[in-house]
Enzyme design. Structure first.
Site, short mmCIF file in Angstrom:
data_model
loop_
_atom_site.label_atom_id
_atom_site.label_comp_id
_atom_site.label_asym_id
_atom_site.label_seq_id
_atom_site.Cartn_x
_atom_site.Cartn_y
_atom_site.Cartn_z
N GLU A 132 45.17 75.44 37.45
CA GLU A 132 44.50 76.74 37.48
C GLU A 132 44.55 77.41 36.11
OE1 GLU A 132 45.03 78.44 41.96
OE2 GLU A 132 46.87 77.92 40.90
N GLU A 152 48.57 72.27 46.78
CA GLU A 152 49.43 73.27 47.42
C GLU A 152 49.54 73.10 48.94
OE1 GLU A 152 48.31 75.30 43.55
OE2 GLU A 152 47.40 73.88 44.95
#
Length: 269
Positions: A132, A152
């Site tokens: 990210e 995740e």
């Protein structure tokens, strides 16, 4: 870094070490290097240092390019799961993690809004919040040997630092679903094919490839680059509603028994 005014000559080469990262200035190019062994896991302190470093670079109108790299074999493994695990055991942990997720957004939004061109150099793995971080940059280069992804869901969480929004905007909902919902990691060559990175290179050659890109960018008009970057940002803005949903989602998932079990199992490994 010292603040300079527009039109002033670039500062001479110098380096600043903040503990978890270093800033090195060479003419119009600044290199930010992540240095938090063993895998550049990001905690609140690292986010604060990164935020201050980015603010310093953004305030200097003579910077044409910000390069982000790692001094370690891994580019960045994302959020510090030891921090997450500790908060899962705390009655106020969900609120603390929500606040950290907001800080992630604040820092990564600052990076995405940098006036200068930004380039992420991923010689090693970039996972979760590490990818990210790279997604908030304008340009990305990855090693063929690097593994990139937003896994995740394996620990009961979601990509909460802009991943669901920036990956979808960059590569489309199909690729975003493949990587986020499928939990898939891809190498640098596949990442280039998917449009996740603009370039990939054999292991050990990312720095040389990035040097060539940096030299080309530094030779362009910094005023033109800033103006063009602002226009590109207007064409595809990140949804505020999507960012808010990520932050709320992290807070909700922190209360799930499955998240506690998965994070504990990961930390035991």
């Amino acid at each position: 870094m010292t603040r300079t005014t527009a039109g002033a000559p670039p500062s001479p080469a110098h380096t600043c070490d903040t503990g978890r990262l270093t800033l090195c200035r060479d003419g119009a190019i600044v290199t930010l290097t992540l240095v938090r062994p063993p895998v550049n896991a990001i905690d609140d302190a690292m986010l604060s240092e990164l935020d201050a470093a980015l603010a310093s670079v953004a305030a200097d109108a003579t910077v044409a390019l910000l390069r982000i790299s790692s001094a370690l074999p891994v580019f960045c493994a994302g959020a510090d799961l030891a921090m997450v695990g500790a908060r899962l055991a705390d009655a106020h942990g969900a609120a603390a993690m929500t606040a950290t997720t907001r800080l992630f957004h604040q820092v990564y939004d600052r990076l995405a809004g940098m006036p200068a061109v930004t380039l992420a150099e991923m010689e090693g793995h970039a996972l979760g919040g590490g990818l990210e971080l790279a997604l908030a940059c304008d340009l990305r280069i990855a090693s063929h040997a690097a593994r990139l992804g937003l896994p995740e869901a394996k620990v009961g969480l979601l990509p909460g630092a802009g991943g669901t929004q920036r990956l979808t905007r960059l590569c489309g909902p199909g690729v975003a679903a493949r990587l986020i919902l499928g939990g898939e990691l891809v190498d640098g060559a596949e990442a280039e094919r998917l449009g996740l990175v603009q370039w990939s290179a054999p292991a050990g050659e990312v720095r040389a490839r990035a040097d060539a890109v940096a030299a080309r960018i530094a030779d362009l008009s910094p005023e033109s680059l800033r103006a063009a970057k602002a226009c590109i940002a207007l064409a595809a803005p990140v949804s505020p509603e999507g960012a808010a949903a990520e932050i709320a989602g992290i807070g909700a998932l922190m209360g799930e028994a499955g998240t506690r079990r998965r994070v504990a199992a990961f930390l035991q490994r």
